[in-house]
Design a protein around this motif. Structure first.
Motif, mmCIF file in Angstrom:
data_model
loop_
_atom_site.group_PDB
_atom_site.id
_atom_site.type_symbol
_atom_site.label_atom_id
_atom_site.label_comp_id
_atom_site.label_asym_id
_atom_site.label_seq_id
_atom_site.Cartn_x
_atom_site.Cartn_y
_atom_site.Cartn_z
ATOM 1 N N GLY A 76 41.045 21.216 17.734
ATOM 2 C CA GLY A 76 40.143 22.377 19.003
ATOM 3 C C GLY A 76 40.353 23.348 18.158
ATOM 4 N N GLY A 77 40.517 23.989 18.273
ATOM 5 C CA GLY A 77 40.909 25.196 17.667
ATOM 6 C C GLY A 77 41.752 26.321 18.245
ATOM 7 N N VAL A 78 43.049 25.331 18.615
ATOM 8 C CA VAL A 78 44.303 25.755 18.667
ATOM 9 C C VAL A 78 44.643 26.252 17.180
ATOM 10 C CG1 VAL A 78 46.613 25.759 19.844
ATOM 11 C CG2 VAL A 78 43.957 25.134 20.978
ATOM 12 N N ARG A 79 45.266 25.038 16.334
ATOM 13 C CA ARG A 79 45.805 24.658 15.245
ATOM 14 C C ARG A 79 44.669 24.780 13.863
ATOM 15 N NH1 ARG A 79 51.306 24.620 14.816
ATOM 16 N NH2 ARG A 79 52.236 24.564 17.158
ATOM 17 N N SER A 80 45.171 25.145 12.873
ATOM 18 C CA SER A 80 44.275 24.748 11.635
ATOM 19 C C SER A 80 44.734 22.698 11.016
ATOM 20 C CB SER A 80 44.333 25.732 10.373
ATOM 21 O OG SER A 80 43.406 26.866 10.965
ATOM 22 N N GLY A 81 44.195 22.041 10.512
ATOM 23 C CA GLY A 81 44.502 21.343 10.143
ATOM 24 C C GLY A 81 45.363 21.138 9.067
ATOM 25 N N LEU A 82 46.338 20.881 7.848
ATOM 26 C CA LEU A 82 46.911 21.239 6.771
ATOM 27 C C LEU A 82 47.266 20.052 6.190
ATOM 28 C CD1 LEU A 82 48.863 22.932 5.045
ATOM 29 C CD2 LEU A 82 50.803 22.555 6.847
ATOM 30 N N PHE A 83 46.721 19.841 5.703
ATOM 31 C CA PHE A 83 47.143 18.640 3.808
ATOM 32 C C PHE A 83 47.831 19.694 2.746
ATOM 33 C CE2 PHE A 83 43.070 18.184 6.666
ATOM 34 C CZ PHE A 83 43.222 16.876 7.253
ATOM 35 N N ALA A 84 48.658 18.998 2.391
ATOM 36 C CA ALA A 84 49.654 18.956 1.309
ATOM 37 C C ALA A 84 49.993 17.594 0.195
ATOM 38 C CB ALA A 84 50.467 19.784 2.192
ATOM 39 N N ASN A 85 50.245 18.355 -1.068
ATOM 40 C CA ASN A 85 50.517 17.400 -1.592
ATOM 41 C C ASN A 85 52.058 17.620 -2.337
ATOM 42 O OD1 ASN A 85 50.252 19.304 -3.628
ATOM 43 N ND2 ASN A 85 49.279 18.613 -5.140
ATOM 44 N N ASP A 86 52.693 18.657 -1.456
ATOM 45 C CA ASP A 86 54.363 19.495 -1.884
ATOM 46 C C ASP A 86 54.591 19.319 -0.622
ATOM 47 O OD1 ASP A 86 55.372 20.089 -4.100
ATOM 48 O OD2 ASP A 86 55.685 21.838 -1.854
ATOM 49 N N GLU A 87 55.993 18.817 -0.136
ATOM 50 C CA GLU A 87 56.799 19.593 0.563
ATOM 51 C C GLU A 87 57.556 20.693 1.277
ATOM 52 O OE1 GLU A 87 56.558 17.253 3.628
ATOM 53 O OE2 GLU A 87 55.427 15.702 2.145
ATOM 54 N N ALA A 88 57.003 21.231 0.451
ATOM 55 C CA ALA A 88 58.114 22.240 0.172
ATOM 56 C C ALA A 88 56.710 23.589 0.599
ATOM 57 C CB ALA A 88 57.901 22.951 -0.864
ATOM 58 N N LEU A 89 55.130 22.717 -0.525
ATOM 59 C CA LEU A 89 54.741 24.624 0.190
ATOM 60 C C LEU A 89 53.709 24.105 1.587
ATOM 61 C CD1 LEU A 89 51.840 25.984 -0.421
ATOM 62 C CD2 LEU A 89 50.191 23.749 -1.823
ATOM 63 N N ALA A 90 53.442 22.621 2.369
ATOM 64 C CA ALA A 90 53.613 21.935 3.354
ATOM 65 C C ALA A 90 54.045 23.063 4.680
ATOM 66 C CB ALA A 90 53.494 20.804 3.828
ATOM 67 N N ALA A 91 55.623 23.244 4.122
ATOM 68 C CA ALA A 91 56.605 23.273 5.187
ATOM 69 C C ALA A 91 56.763 25.117 5.539
ATOM 70 C CB ALA A 91 57.866 22.866 4.775
ATOM 71 N N GLN A 92 56.270 25.581 3.925
ATOM 72 C CA GLN A 92 55.973 26.854 4.195
ATOM 73 C C GLN A 92 54.988 27.422 4.716
ATOM 74 O OE1 GLN A 92 56.113 27.771 -0.264
ATOM 75 N NE2 GLN A 92 57.848 27.183 -0.489
ATOM 76 N N LEU A 93 54.133 26.531 4.690
ATOM 77 C CA LEU A 93 52.793 27.167 5.437
ATOM 78 C C LEU A 93 52.626 26.934 6.683
ATOM 79 C CD1 LEU A 93 49.760 25.702 2.775
ATOM 80 C CD2 LEU A 93 49.983 28.015 3.411
ATOM 81 N N GLN A 94 53.380 25.471 7.316
ATOM 82 C CA GLN A 94 53.463 25.794 8.492
ATOM 83 C C GLN A 94 54.742 26.917 8.932
ATOM 84 O OE1 GLN A 94 54.741 21.567 8.959
ATOM 85 N NE2 GLN A 94 53.640 21.735 10.026
ATOM 86 N N ALA A 95 55.466 27.229 8.804
ATOM 87 C CA ALA A 95 56.338 28.514 8.753
ATOM 88 C C ALA A 95 55.822 29.839 8.880
ATOM 89 C CB ALA A 95 57.832 28.566 7.958
ATOM 90 N N ALA A 96 54.809 29.641 7.966
ATOM 91 C CA ALA A 96 54.194 31.478 8.222
ATOM 92 C C ALA A 96 53.363 31.385 9.379
ATOM 93 C CB ALA A 96 52.866 31.847 6.491
ATOM 94 N N GLY A 97 52.154 30.124 9.933
ATOM 95 C CA GLY A 97 51.334 30.100 10.696
ATOM 96 C C GLY A 97 52.390 30.264 11.711
ATOM 97 N N GLU A 98 53.299 29.806 11.902
ATOM 98 C CA GLU A 98 54.609 29.782 13.252
ATOM 99 C C GLU A 98 54.345 31.094 13.626
ATOM 100 O OE1 GLU A 98 54.310 27.742 15.910
ATOM 101 O OE2 GLU A 98 53.709 26.481 14.723
ATOM 102 N N GLN A 99 54.968 31.647 12.059
ATOM 103 C CA GLN A 99 55.250 33.597 12.580
ATOM 104 C C GLN A 99 54.413 34.131 12.587
ATOM 105 O OE1 GLN A 99 57.674 34.370 9.013
ATOM 106 N NE2 GLN A 99 58.298 36.597 9.854
#
Length: 488
Positions: free
Chosen positions: A370-393
């Motif tokens: 829907g329109g709440v969250r963007s879809g995140l795809f990543a080949n790197d666990e650290a990068l994925a975690a950083q983007l998720q944390a940034a989005g929440e903050q």
């Protein structure tokens, strides 16, 4: 809009002259003897105001208060999410004619994140698009004061939020413009305008340069339009030249008709928003210019139109990408990935620390999230975690999606190295798997913002997402690198 952070206690706020005084009342409110506290306490006691986020009570020229209008706002637990919800409830009030200055204060000492949320939400709630109106009803709100008991602890969050607002509004402005007012050429000029800020440089590649680079997939998308393509390259240098940059790649399809695989007429006007990824790159650079973090960032935007024409690419055509891989184009409406794949291949020349692409890529992602969250795809666990944390903050959240190799099976082609579509099932994932083929060995993430870059219906318009997420991610990355440098 101009923002100011000001020392302002409740007692002093009662004598503050302004068009609108907003008081955020959170759970646990303890009233003092001043007029504003008494007003809020009485409203709570009578049940006309609740502390739940978004509860609103308007008053006109209440006794003992100098402001012409007063809005009492329930702020829930006082956290960033609750403050955002509360301030957005003010949108109809903020757009009333004659409200040029608003003072927003917290009944209790706020956390830094709550102050940032108040700034961003005030800007979002009062934004008005005017560029292509003959008699524009411009935003009347020109100045917003944020009143807090002690500015020092929240100054950093305030300054960051003000810069994010500048970036979000730059992104919204360009994404909202009709396609004939936001052509690839004009998008290139918008990027060049950012180069007036010293840390930013801009380089524009036209059709001849793109052909020389061998970007056959990108050129295939553009060949049905009379508007010349632009490959936009932005550089922000905030750190030493030797520091590997973060590369941001934004899909810049300034209008998407679907090409030969033409879209239905209903809602096609919204395909001017198909350059939302490009707009978010521009907006992020606008914010970087103001914040000046110690990090190097490269922005890449493949910009063109996707139109049907006698010269347009056809279903079944095979093109050669910059990487040398051949692509069978089974659906010309899956054009964004064709433009992005060449930009991702180009990104490798910068030996990046990470690459993040943003694209209004698939309707399938809208169905999933829907329109709440963007879809995140990543080949790197650290990068994925950083983007998720940034989005929440940043209150600009995303959600991790899978990238299993099995999803790539449907992309196999009898006539090329890969097909550009794999059917309806898991469409957002197969689109990401297509892009992954063109990523080198660097950490890479893909944000599918098809559901979050704009809204339809009564609130139709660009959101400026994910500028907030990207800025927060870059600031955190800059901070982490400084910390790593000190540890050596």
């Amino acid at each position: 809009m101009d923002f100011e952070l000001k020392t302002l206690a409740l007692a002093a706020a009662s004598s503050q002259r302004c068009d609108l005084l907003v008081l955020l009342v959170a759970e646990g409110f303890a009233p003092g003897p001043d007029a504003l506290s008494s007003l809020a306490a009485l409203a709570l006691k009578q049940g006309d105001l609740q502390t739940r986020a978004g509860s609103l009570l308007q008053c006109y020229a209440p006794p003992g208060v100098a402001a012409r209008r007063v809005a009492l706002l329930g702020a829930g637990d006082g956290g960033a999410a609750a403050v955002r919800k509360a301030v957005l409830a003010l949108a109809p009030v903020l757009k009333v004619r004659g409200i040029k200055q608003v003072v927003t204060l917290f009944a209790q000492a706020p956390q830094p994140e709550a102050v940032g949320a108040a700034v961003r939400s005030l800007a979002e709630a009062s934004y008005v698009y005017t560029s292509t109106k003959s008699k524009p009803e411009a935003r009347t709100l020109a100045r917003a004061v944020i009143g807090v008991p002690a500015p020092a602890p929240v100054r950093g969050a305030f300054d960051t939020a003000v810069a994010v607002v500048a970036g979000v509004e730059f992104a919204r402005e360009w994404a909202n413009r009709p396609a004939n007012h936001a052509t690839p050429t004009l998008l290139g000029e918008a990027a060049q305008s950012l180069a007036k800020h010293k840390p930013i440089q801009c380089k524009l590649h036209g059709p001849a340069q793109v052909a020389k680079l061998g970007m056959g997939a990108f050129m295939a998308v553009a060949q049905g339009s009379s508007e010349p393509l632009r490959f936009i390259e932005l550089h922000y240098q905030g750190a030493a030249k030797g520091q590997a940059p973060v590369v941001l790649v934004g899909k810049g399809i300034t209008f998407d008709s679907g090409g030969i695989s033409i879209k239905p007429a209903a809602g096609m006007d919204e395909m001017k928003f198909d350059m939302g990824g490009a707009a978010s790159v521009l907006g992020t650079f606008r914010a970087l210019a103001q914040l000046k973090p110690r990090i190097n960032v490269v922005g890449l935007i493949p910009a063109c139109e996707n139109l049907p024409d006698g010269k347009a690419v056809k279903p079944g055509d095979v093109v050669t990408s910059m990487s040398g891989q051949t692509i069978e184009i089974l659906n010309t409406d899956a054009e964004g990935r064709l433009a992005l794949c060449d930009a991702l291949a180009y990104a490798a020349r910068f030996k990046p620390a990470a690459v993040v692409d943003m694209a209004t890529l698939t309707g399938a992602c809208v169905v999933a999230l829907g329109g709440v969250r963007s879809g995140l795809f990543a080949n790197d666990e650290a990068l994925a975690a950083q983007l998720q944390a940034a989005g929440e903050q940043a209150l600009d959240p995303c959600w991790r999606m899978p990238l299993d190799d099995d999803y790539a099976e449907g992309l196999k082609s009898h006539f090329a190295d890969v097909a550009n579509v794999a059917g309806r099932d898991a469409g957002a994932v197969t689109a990401a798997k297509f892009l992954q083929r063109f990523v080198g060995g660097y950490p890479w993430a893909h944000l599918d913002i098809a559901g979050t870059a704009w809204k339809s219906g009564v609130a139709k318009g660009a959101t400026g997402r994910p500028v907030g997420l990207l800025v927060q991610y870059l600031l955190a990355a800059a901070s982490a690198r400084r910390g790593a440098g000190r540890g050596k």
